[in-house]
Design an enzyme around this catalytic site. Structure first.
Site, short mmCIF file in Angstrom:
data_model
loop_
_atom_site.label_atom_id
_atom_site.label_comp_id
_atom_site.label_asym_id
_atom_site.label_seq_id
_atom_site.Cartn_x
_atom_site.Cartn_y
_atom_site.Cartn_z
N ARG A 164 8.85 3.75 8.38
CA ARG A 164 7.63 3.95 9.18
C ARG A 164 6.58 2.89 8.83
O ARG A 164 6.03 2.20 9.71
CB ARG A 164 7.05 5.35 8.92
CG ARG A 164 7.86 6.48 9.51
CD ARG A 164 7.31 7.82 9.03
NE ARG A 164 7.60 8.02 7.63
CZ ARG A 164 8.50 8.89 7.14
NH1 ARG A 164 9.18 9.65 7.98
NH2 ARG A 164 8.70 9.00 5.86
N ARG A 186 19.38 0.17 4.03
CA ARG A 186 20.76 0.63 3.95
C ARG A 186 21.56 0.33 5.22
O ARG A 186 22.75 0.12 5.16
CB ARG A 186 20.77 2.12 3.63
CG ARG A 186 20.30 2.34 2.19
CD ARG A 186 20.28 3.78 1.82
NE ARG A 186 19.01 4.40 2.19
CZ ARG A 186 18.47 5.42 1.54
NH1 ARG A 186 19.07 5.93 0.50
NH2 ARG A 186 17.33 5.94 1.93
N PRO A 188 21.14 -1.39 9.58
CA PRO A 188 20.26 -1.99 10.59
C PRO A 188 19.49 -0.91 11.34
O PRO A 188 20.00 0.21 11.51
CB PRO A 188 21.23 -2.71 11.54
CG PRO A 188 22.50 -2.83 10.79
CD PRO A 188 22.56 -1.71 9.81
N ARG A 245 5.87 1.79 -4.52
CA ARG A 245 5.62 2.48 -5.77
C ARG A 245 5.80 1.48 -6.91
O ARG A 245 6.66 0.58 -6.83
CB ARG A 245 6.61 3.64 -5.98
CG ARG A 245 6.31 4.90 -5.19
CD ARG A 245 5.06 5.61 -5.69
NE ARG A 245 4.82 6.86 -5.00
CZ ARG A 245 4.02 7.00 -3.93
NH1 ARG A 245 3.39 5.97 -3.42
NH2 ARG A 245 3.86 8.19 -3.37
N HIS A 293 -4.12 1.64 -5.88
CA HIS A 293 -3.35 2.56 -5.04
C HIS A 293 -4.23 3.16 -3.93
O HIS A 293 -4.45 4.38 -3.89
CB HIS A 293 -2.73 3.67 -5.90
CG HIS A 293 -1.57 4.36 -5.22
ND1 HIS A 293 -0.51 4.91 -5.92
CD2 HIS A 293 -1.28 4.59 -3.91
CE1 HIS A 293 0.36 5.44 -5.07
NE2 HIS A 293 -0.10 5.26 -3.84
N ILE A 294 -4.69 2.28 -3.04
CA ILE A 294 -5.62 2.73 -1.99
C ILE A 294 -5.04 2.56 -0.59
O ILE A 294 -5.78 2.52 0.40
CB ILE A 294 -6.98 1.99 -2.09
CG1 ILE A 294 -6.79 0.46 -2.12
CG2 ILE A 294 -7.76 2.47 -3.31
CD1 ILE A 294 -8.08 -0.34 -1.97
N GLY A 295 -3.71 2.48 -0.51
CA GLY A 295 -3.06 2.27 0.79
C GLY A 295 -3.55 3.21 1.88
O GLY A 295 -3.85 2.78 3.00
N SER A 296 -3.64 4.48 1.58
CA SER A 296 -4.00 5.46 2.62
C SER A 296 -5.48 5.83 2.59
O SER A 296 -5.91 6.78 3.26
CB SER A 296 -3.16 6.73 2.45
OG SER A 296 -3.47 7.36 1.20
P1 NDP Z 1 10.22 5.80 5.21
O1 NDP Z 1 11.16 6.80 4.67
O2 NDP Z 1 9.94 5.78 6.67
O3 NDP Z 1 10.65 4.33 4.78
C1 NDP Z 1 11.27 4.04 3.57
C2 NDP Z 1 12.25 2.96 3.84
O4 NDP Z 1 12.82 2.54 2.60
C3 NDP Z 1 13.40 3.41 4.73
O5 NDP Z 1 13.45 2.56 5.84
C4 NDP Z 1 14.60 3.22 3.83
O6 NDP Z 1 15.72 2.78 4.53
C5 NDP Z 1 14.13 2.15 2.91
N1 NDP Z 1 15.02 1.98 1.77
C6 NDP Z 1 15.62 2.91 1.03
N2 NDP Z 1 16.40 2.33 0.11
C7 NDP Z 1 16.28 1.00 0.27
C8 NDP Z 1 16.82 -0.14 -0.37
N3 NDP Z 1 17.68 -0.02 -1.38
N4 NDP Z 1 16.47 -1.36 0.08
C9 NDP Z 1 15.62 -1.49 1.09
N5 NDP Z 1 15.08 -0.44 1.74
C10 NDP Z 1 15.40 0.79 1.33
O7 NDP Z 1 8.86 6.02 4.41
P2 NDP Z 1 7.40 5.46 4.72
O8 NDP Z 1 7.52 4.14 5.38
O9 NDP Z 1 6.60 6.50 5.39
O10 NDP Z 1 6.84 5.29 3.23
C11 NDP Z 1 7.48 4.43 2.32
C12 NDP Z 1 6.90 4.54 0.94
O11 NDP Z 1 5.63 3.93 0.88
C13 NDP Z 1 6.64 5.96 0.43
O12 NDP Z 1 7.82 6.55 -0.06
C14 NDP Z 1 5.62 5.75 -0.63
O13 NDP Z 1 6.25 5.55 -1.87
C15 NDP Z 1 4.92 4.46 -0.22
N6 NDP Z 1 3.54 4.67 0.20
C16 NDP Z 1 2.54 4.04 -0.49
C17 NDP Z 1 1.23 4.16 -0.09
C18 NDP Z 1 0.14 3.49 -0.83
O14 NDP Z 1 -0.95 4.03 -0.88
N7 NDP Z 1 0.37 2.31 -1.39
C19 NDP Z 1 0.84 5.00 1.05
C20 NDP Z 1 1.97 5.63 1.69
C21 NDP Z 1 3.26 5.45 1.27
P3 NDP Z 1 16.76 3.81 5.19
O15 NDP Z 1 16.07 4.32 6.39
O16 NDP Z 1 17.92 2.96 5.46
O17 NDP Z 1 16.99 4.88 4.17
C1 DGY Z 2 1.75 8.43 -0.45
O1 DGY Z 2 1.36 9.22 0.42
O2 DGY Z 2 2.90 8.44 -0.89
C2 DGY Z 2 0.78 7.39 -0.92
O3 DGY Z 2 1.19 6.71 -2.02
C3 DGY Z 2 -0.63 7.83 -1.01
O4 DGY Z 2 -1.11 8.14 0.24
#
Ligand code: NDP
Ligand code: DGY
Length: 328
Positions: A164, A186, A188, A245, A293-296
């Site tokens: 996402r 994992r 396309p 993370r 850690h202020i992404g959101s």
């Molecule tokens: P999604 O589940 O939509 O996206 C995570 C993606 O990671 C998926 O497309 C997944 O692929 C992919 N993935 C898993 N394993 C691998 C790998 N080995 N190599 C490459 N890609 C891989 O989650 P979101 O996009 O909603 O959020 C992602 C992460 O962002 C959260 O889990 C969180 O940790 C972090 N985050 C950080 C924030 C911040 O404040 N900095 C705010 C919000 C989120 P597949 O679909 O193939 O499994």
């Molecule tokens: C999350 O939601 O996982 C972020 O890291 C903070 O919004």
């Protein structure tokens, strides 16, 4: 009173935006206990606070492990986290105990993607260094070779984890004139067509990208993914950005890559640990931008996250479908 159902007990591990508290209060079915502070609940208070509860509303800073589940006891039915990341929850154990999990995907995607773009630009165009030069008197004149960085126009961007947030980042970066968008994951993704994304091996992404953005979730396969071998395959002019993370990155290896000139610069919104100690070596580097850690962190996003986390909790505890339940 005979026959009158006992209110369900809920522990909220932090002061959260009013939008969330309003949902919990309005539901009328909870005895609410809130750790009413901006700072994380100390572990001992967490273990005390969850005793006998039916549900927990937690944050990514709370490690919800077997000890917490045991401390809560047999009434605990569900955990609602005000985050999309769930790496702080012992998912396998929660599943084994038949509990449900609510989380907050989608509602923070735009805010996080926007922050990622801001961090990428700040890092690549050396914004923090520039501000510092202005303040310290280092700005002596306009100079042809001074404060140069890297631009997105005509570049190749590599996204690790086109989920996402990864997609939302790609959509925002494309209009900057990105020539090629590569991604790993994992499998396309059909939605990659919208950004003309090409699914490639990690090796190809590393060797061809001018900007590498990490937006995958933290799972065993991604822990320590960005290590010495990873950085050694990147271009010396490439910029690395991580908003997923902290533990996805081996920070000693990143320090080495940045200080030796193996890569050009790094922007991190997430670190290990959080907060990063103020004497951490990464903070001594001019080519490393670290955010807390202020992404959101937009007012509206945090309000919506709290509301969704609360709505998940109410729905889960009253036997209704949660708007965002994590598939276990
Ligand atoms: P999604 O589940 O939509 O996206 C995570 C993606 O990671 C998926 O497309 C997944 O692929 C992919 N993935 C898993 N394993 C691998 C790998 N080995 N190599 C490459 N890609 C891989 O989650 P979101 O996009 O909603 O959020 C992602 C992460 O962002 C959260 O889990 C969180 O940790 C972090 N985050 C950080 C924030 C911040 O404040 N900095 C705010 C919000 C989120 P597949 O679909 O193939 O499994
Ligand atoms: C999350 O939601 O996982 C972020 O890291 C903070 O919004």
């Amino acid at each position: 009173m005979q026959g009158y159902p006992k209110p369900m007990k809920v522990f909220v591990t932090r002061r959260i935006p009013q939008e969330g508290i309003r949902v919990l209060s309005k539901s009328g079915v909870f005895e609410l206990s809130v750790w009413d502070s901006d700072e994380p609940v100390p572990r001992a208070e967490l273990l005390k606070g969850v005793a006998g509860v039916d549900g927990i509303l937690c944050l990514l800073t709370d490690r919800i492990d077997s000890e917490v589940l045991d401390a809560a006891g047999p009434n605990l039915k569900m955990i609602s986290t005000m985050s999309v990341g769930v790496d702080h929850l012992v998912i396998e154990e929660i599943k084994k105990r038949g509990m449900r999990v609510g989380y907050t995907p989608d509602v923070l995607t735009d805010a996080t993607a926007e922050l990622t773009v801001a961090l990428l630009l700040a890092t690549a165009r050396r914004l923090l260094e520039g501000v510092q030069e202005v303040k310290s008197g280092g700005w002596s004149s306009w100079k042809p070779l001074w404060m140069c960085g890297y631009g997105l126009n005509g570049s190749t961007v590599g996204v690790i984890g086109l989920g996402r947030i990864g997609m939302a980042i790609a959509r925002r970066l494309k209009p900057f004139g990105v020539k090629k968008l590569l991604y790993t994951g994992r499998a396309p993704k059909p939605q990659a067509a919208e950004v003309e994304g090409e699914h490639v091996t990690l090796g190809r992404l590393l060797s061809e990208s001018d900007f590498i953005v990490v937006s995958c979730s933290l799972i065993p396969e991604t822990r320590g993914l960005c290590d010495k071998a990873f950085f050694s395959k990147m271009k010396r002019t490439a910029v690395f950005v991580n908003t997923s993370r902290g533990p996805v990155v081996n920070q000693e290896d990143l320090y080495e890559a940045l200080s030796s000139g193996q890569i050009a610069a790094a922007g991190l919104d997430v670190t290990t640990p959080e907060p990063l100690p103020t004497n951490h070596p990464l903070l001594t580097l001019k080519n490393c931008v670290v955010l807390p850690h202020i992404g959101s962190a937009t007012y509206s996003t945090r309000g919506i996250m709290a509301e969704l986390a609360a709505t998940n909790l109410v729905a889960g505890l009253t036997g209704k479908a949660m708007p965002s339940e994590l598939a276990l």
